[in-house]
Design a protein around this motif. Structure first.
Motif, PDB file in Angstrom:
ATOM      1  N   ASN A 339       0.831  -1.206   0.000  1.00  0.00           N
ATOM      2  CA  ASN A 339       0.000   0.000   0.000  1.00  0.00           C
ATOM      3  C   ASN A 339       0.864   1.255   0.000  1.00  0.00           C
ATOM      4  OD1 ASN A 339      -2.727   1.080   0.089  1.00  0.00           O
ATOM      5  ND2 ASN A 339      -2.257   1.777   2.165  1.00  0.00           N
ATOM      6  N   VAL A 340       1.967   1.221   0.752  1.00  0.00           N
ATOM      7  CA  VAL A 340       2.895   2.353   0.799  1.00  0.00           C
ATOM      8  C   VAL A 340       3.611   2.513  -0.548  1.00  0.00           C
ATOM      9  CG1 VAL A 340       5.054   3.199   1.806  1.00  0.00           C
ATOM     10  CG2 VAL A 340       3.279   2.259   3.285  1.00  0.00           C
ATOM     11  N   LEU A 341       4.058   1.401  -1.135  1.00  0.00           N
ATOM     12  CA  LEU A 341       4.840   1.474  -2.363  1.00  0.00           C
ATOM     13  C   LEU A 341       4.005   1.904  -3.563  1.00  0.00           C
ATOM     14  CD1 LEU A 341       7.181  -1.632  -1.996  1.00  0.00           C
ATOM     15  CD2 LEU A 341       7.663   0.763  -1.476  1.00  0.00           C
ATOM     16  N   VAL A 342       2.724   1.598  -3.541  1.00  0.00           N
ATOM     17  CA  VAL A 342       1.841   2.089  -4.600  1.00  0.00           C
ATOM     18  C   VAL A 342       1.867   3.618  -4.613  1.00  0.00           C
ATOM     19  CG1 VAL A 342      -0.562   2.328  -5.327  1.00  0.00           C
ATOM     20  CG2 VAL A 342       0.316   0.093  -4.666  1.00  0.00           C
ATOM     21  N   LYS A 343       1.780   4.204  -3.443  1.00  0.00           N
ATOM     22  CA  LYS A 343       1.745   5.669  -3.333  1.00  0.00           C
ATOM     23  C   LYS A 343       3.114   6.296  -3.546  1.00  0.00           C
ATOM     24  CE  LYS A 343       0.457   9.403  -0.163  1.00  0.00           C
ATOM     25  NZ  LYS A 343      -0.086   9.733   1.190  1.00  0.00           N
ATOM     26  N   GLU A 344       4.158   5.681  -2.983  1.00  0.00           N
ATOM     27  CA  GLU A 344       5.469   6.316  -2.970  1.00  0.00           C
ATOM     28  C   GLU A 344       6.251   6.142  -4.276  1.00  0.00           C
ATOM     29  OE1 GLU A 344       6.724   8.305  -0.656  1.00  0.00           O
ATOM     30  OE2 GLU A 344       4.829   8.161   0.430  1.00  0.00           O
ATOM     31  N   ILE A 345       6.127   4.971  -4.925  1.00  0.00           N
ATOM     32  CA  ILE A 345       6.934   4.739  -6.127  1.00  0.00           C
ATOM     33  C   ILE A 345       6.105   4.274  -7.319  1.00  0.00           C
ATOM     34  CG2 ILE A 345       8.959   4.171  -4.732  1.00  0.00           C
ATOM     35  CD1 ILE A 345       8.553   1.221  -5.499  1.00  0.00           C
ATOM     36  N   GLY A 346       4.783   4.194  -7.147  1.00  0.00           N
ATOM     37  CA  GLY A 346       3.929   3.757  -8.252  1.00  0.00           C
ATOM     38  C   GLY A 346       4.106   2.287  -8.582  1.00  0.00           C
ATOM     39  N   LEU A 347       4.379   1.469  -7.575  1.00  0.00           N
ATOM     40  CA  LEU A 347       4.627   0.053  -7.798  1.00  0.00           C
ATOM     41  C   LEU A 347       3.380  -0.674  -8.283  1.00  0.00           C
ATOM     42  CD1 LEU A 347       6.475  -2.486  -7.435  1.00  0.00           C
ATOM     43  CD2 LEU A 347       5.431  -2.723  -5.171  1.00  0.00           C
ATOM     44  N   VAL A 348       3.520  -1.416  -9.367  1.00  0.00           N
ATOM     45  CA  VAL A 348       2.516  -2.405  -9.755  1.00  0.00           C
ATOM     46  C   VAL A 348       3.065  -3.745  -9.300  1.00  0.00           C
ATOM     47  CG1 VAL A 348       1.252  -3.484 -11.634  1.00  0.00           C
ATOM     48  CG2 VAL A 348       1.731  -1.037 -11.705  1.00  0.00           C
ATOM     49  N   SER A 349       2.583  -4.183  -8.163  1.00  0.00           N
ATOM     50  CA  SER A 349       3.117  -5.386  -7.539  1.00  0.00           C
ATOM     51  C   SER A 349       2.576  -6.634  -8.213  1.00  0.00           C
ATOM     52  CB  SER A 349       2.742  -5.400  -6.053  1.00  0.00           C
ATOM     53  OG  SER A 349       3.158  -6.599  -5.436  1.00  0.00           O
ATOM     54  N   THR A 350       3.378  -7.696  -8.177  1.00  0.00           N
ATOM     55  CA  THR A 350       2.905  -8.988  -8.672  1.00  0.00           C
ATOM     56  C   THR A 350       2.292  -9.814  -7.537  1.00  0.00           C
ATOM     57  OG1 THR A 350       5.159  -9.843  -8.440  1.00  0.00           O
ATOM     58  CG2 THR A 350       4.480  -9.104 -10.624  1.00  0.00           C
ATOM     59  N   LEU A 351       2.260  -9.262  -6.337  1.00  0.00           N
ATOM     60  CA  LEU A 351       1.569  -9.893  -5.209  1.00  0.00           C
ATOM     61  C   LEU A 351       0.067  -9.655  -5.384  1.00  0.00           C
ATOM     62  CD1 LEU A 351       1.928 -11.280  -2.375  1.00  0.00           C
ATOM     63  CD2 LEU A 351       1.883  -8.959  -1.405  1.00  0.00           C
ATOM     64  N   LYS A 352      -0.704 -10.712  -5.514  1.00  0.00           N
ATOM     65  CA  LYS A 352      -2.125 -10.588  -5.818  1.00  0.00           C
ATOM     66  C   LYS A 352      -2.880  -9.799  -4.753  1.00  0.00           C
ATOM     67  CE  LYS A 352      -2.450 -14.804  -8.596  1.00  0.00           C
ATOM     68  NZ  LYS A 352      -3.035 -16.174  -8.690  1.00  0.00           N
ATOM     69  N   ALA A 353      -2.440  -9.910  -3.517  1.00  0.00           N
ATOM     70  CA  ALA A 353      -3.108  -9.207  -2.429  1.00  0.00           C
ATOM     71  C   ALA A 353      -3.019  -7.695  -2.569  1.00  0.00           C
ATOM     72  CB  ALA A 353      -2.521  -9.637  -1.083  1.00  0.00           C
ATOM     73  N   ALA A 354      -2.134  -7.219  -3.444  1.00  0.00           N
ATOM     74  CA  ALA A 354      -1.989  -5.776  -3.656  1.00  0.00           C
ATOM     75  C   ALA A 354      -3.304  -5.161  -4.113  1.00  0.00           C
ATOM     76  CB  ALA A 354      -0.894  -5.502  -4.679  1.00  0.00           C
ATOM     77  N   GLU A 355      -4.089  -5.912  -4.865  1.00  0.00           N
ATOM     78  CA  GLU A 355      -5.342  -5.389  -5.409  1.00  0.00           C
ATOM     79  C   GLU A 355      -6.361  -5.053  -4.321  1.00  0.00           C
ATOM     80  OE1 GLU A 355      -6.829  -7.969  -8.438  1.00  0.00           O
ATOM     81  OE2 GLU A 355      -4.876  -8.227  -9.374  1.00  0.00           O
ATOM     82  N   GLU A 356      -6.135  -5.567  -3.119  1.00  0.00           N
ATOM     83  CA  GLU A 356      -7.064  -5.327  -2.016  1.00  0.00           C
ATOM     84  C   GLU A 356      -6.712  -4.078  -1.220  1.00  0.00           C
ATOM     85  OE1 GLU A 356      -6.838  -8.835   0.326  1.00  0.00           O
ATOM     86  OE2 GLU A 356      -7.268 -10.188  -1.356  1.00  0.00           O
ATOM     87  N   THR A 357      -5.569  -3.457  -1.508  1.00  0.00           N
ATOM     88  CA  THR A 357      -5.130  -2.320  -0.713  1.00  0.00           C
ATOM     89  C   THR A 357      -5.828  -1.033  -1.147  1.00  0.00           C
ATOM     90  OG1 THR A 357      -3.259  -1.855  -2.181  1.00  0.00           O
ATOM     91  CG2 THR A 357      -2.866  -3.386  -0.369  1.00  0.00           C
ATOM     92  N   GLU A 358      -5.896  -0.107  -0.230  1.00  0.00           N
ATOM     93  CA  GLU A 358      -6.613   1.165  -0.453  1.00  0.00           C
ATOM     94  C   GLU A 358      -6.013   1.963  -1.602  1.00  0.00           C
ATOM     95  OE1 GLU A 358      -7.591   5.344   1.981  1.00  0.00           O
ATOM     96  OE2 GLU A 358      -6.610   3.658   2.991  1.00  0.00           O
ATOM     97  N   ASN A 359      -4.703   2.122  -1.601  1.00  0.00           N
ATOM     98  CA  ASN A 359      -4.069   2.951  -2.624  1.00  0.00           C
ATOM     99  C   ASN A 359      -4.141   2.320  -4.002  1.00  0.00           C
ATOM    100  OD1 ASN A 359      -3.346   5.009  -0.862  1.00  0.00           O
ATOM    101  ND2 ASN A 359      -1.386   4.064  -0.339  1.00  0.00           N
ATOM    102  N   TYR A 360      -4.173   1.000  -4.066  1.00  0.00           N
ATOM    103  CA  TYR A 360      -4.277   0.311  -5.339  1.00  0.00           C
ATOM    104  C   TYR A 360      -5.611   0.593  -6.012  1.00  0.00           C
ATOM    105  CZ  TYR A 360      -2.018  -3.256  -8.265  1.00  0.00           C
ATOM    106  OH  TYR A 360      -1.356  -3.905  -9.279  1.00  0.00           O
ATOM    107  N   GLN A 361      -6.661   0.721  -5.204  1.00  0.00           N
ATOM    108  CA  GLN A 361      -8.008   0.906  -5.723  1.00  0.00           C
ATOM    109  C   GLN A 361      -8.374   2.369  -5.939  1.00  0.00           C
ATOM    110  OE1 GLN A 361     -10.446  -1.052  -2.821  1.00  0.00           O
ATOM    111  NE2 GLN A 361      -9.768  -3.112  -3.376  1.00  0.00           N
TER     112      GLN A 361
END
Length: 428
Positions: A339-361
């Protein structure tokens, strides 16, 4: 992962990696003792993967954090090859980021050098395509998946509007249509559509994989001479430079500078490129991301990949148990970190659980309230799977010369035939 200058690997002297002096034996013993108590990690991009390690350190539960050592990717690759070829791991890190293109080369050349991570990586938790690069011939997993190399077409909405164009003119288009957009932008604004570094074949890789093609087939056989996707990719690359649609730059930094200062209006690149684009804080709300364009001479899709990497642990270097614990607790499972890395570096993670985080959505202010991570996730699932094989680095070192000769006006069919022969003789 980010731009690489593809050149032949030149082995450094192992002396450069080993301490010297009259009390060298004592120093060696001290270094060895320290190594067993520390975890050092190597990565190369200060705004992306290096920063990801720094953020992972913040949420890691241990009081003793890992040591993050930035370097260039070329240096990392060179030092790894030098040391592992010599069988001397002194001076190497416990954890190292390796780009997917290069992973099979390392695993194939040094099968005993890396820790088996099968006990801390569950395939069902990550995007499936990542494991083609990080799985050894023995079926074991050696890489902790990190970022997706899913591609997108980044573009400036304000500069497009200035040229009399709309979002629709950049959405679900072909590369030929993209070039026509560039001509209009050049005429109306005097700006270039994109920047190209003739020593970087990244855009051609994007084009090839969108058609499910690579320099080699699934069995590792060279496919350059009759590769229609590669041929069209080179033709488009040359056309963009010759028709002044593309701004020719000499290196990575020049390309970023061209975007951040508004010299060019778009960039077809990997999702990781967002961290560089977002350095221009004054451009918030002036960007959007469209699907990658398609080829026209072969079937292709609006989805491809460029770069992307995984974390590897070197066997017997430092505290490998702690290195694995760090990766499992952070990149292997942490929604908080993602969730932090989505906001800070624009990470598109390959961890599927990333899609459940607030910043991802969430809608992204920088990208005009577009839900860019949801879009990237959708495109990631459409990426054609190709076998990068063991020799992408060596092949591109050769192909760079042939593409430059094509830019110089030589016959492309003749060049591809010559390249086929040269690559075959080099890697076989």
């Amino acid at each position: 992962m980010k731009k690489i200058l593809y050149s032949s690997l030149i082995l450094l002297s192992t002396v450069a990696l080993v301490g010297c002096g009259s009390n060298g034996e004592k120093k060696k013993e001290t270094s060895k003792k320290n190594d067993t108590e520390t975890v050092t990690a190597w990565a190369w991009d200060p705004t992306f993967n290096v920063k990801a390690l720094d953020e992972a350190n913040k949420i890691y539960s241990s009081d003793k954090k890992i040591e993050v050592v930035p370097s260039s990717q070329d240096d990392i690759v060179q030092k790894l090859n030098t040391a592992l070829t010599a069988g001397n791991k002194e001076g190497l890190p416990s954890i190292v980021l390796i780009e997917d293109y290069k992973a099979q080369g390392f695993l194939g050349s040094y099968p005993e050098a890396f820790e088996d991570l099968s006990d801390i990586v569950d395939k069902k938790d990550f995007a499936e395509y990542k494991f083609g690069a990080s799985t050894g011939k023995d079926g074991k997993i050696y890489g902790m998946p990190f970022d997706s190399g899913v591609s997108g077409l980044f573009y400036r909405t304000d500069l497009l509007k200035e040229a009399g164009l709309k979002d629709e003119d950049m959405t679900d288009i072909s590369w030929k249509e993209y070039i026509e957009v560039g001509k209009k932008v050049k005429t109306k604004t005097g700006k270039n559509l994109l920047s190209l570094d003739p020593s970087d074949l990244g855009p051609i890789r994007i084009m090839m994989q969108s058609a499910g093609e690579w320099y080699t087939d699934k069995d590792g056989q060279v496919t350059i001479e009759k590769n229609k996707a590669l041929k069209e990719g080179i033709q488009l690359y040359v056309q963009m430079l010759k028709e002044d649609v593309a701004l020719s730059v000499s290196d990575w930094d020049s390309g970023v500078e061209a975007l951040n200062t508004g010299k060019v209006v778009s960039a077809p690149s990997g999702s990781w490129y967002s961290s560089s684009i977002m350095q221009a804080k004054d451009q918030e709300g002036k960007w959007k991301i469209a699907p990658i364009p398609t080829l026209t001479t072969v079937d292709s899709v609006h989805a491809s990949s460029i770069g992307g990497g995984s974390w590897y642990v070197l066997k017997g270097v430092g505290d490998t148990k702690k290195a694995k614990e760090f990766l499992k607790e952070t990149f292997g499972s942490s929604k908080e970190l993602t969730n932090v890395l989505v906001k800070e570096i624009g990470l598109v993670s390959t961890l599927k659980a990333a899609e459940e985080t607030e910043n991802y959505q969430a809608p992204n202010k920088f990208y005009s309230e577009q839900k860019v991570y949801e879009d990237f996730s959708e495109w990631m699932n459409e990426i054609p799977t190709v076998n990068y094989g063991k020799h992408t680095n060596e092949i591109e070192a050769i192909m760079t010369e042939f593409v430059q000769r094509a830019i110089g006006g030589e016959d492309l069919d003749a060049l591809l035939k010559e390249a086929q022969s040269q690559v075959e003789s080099t890697i076989n």
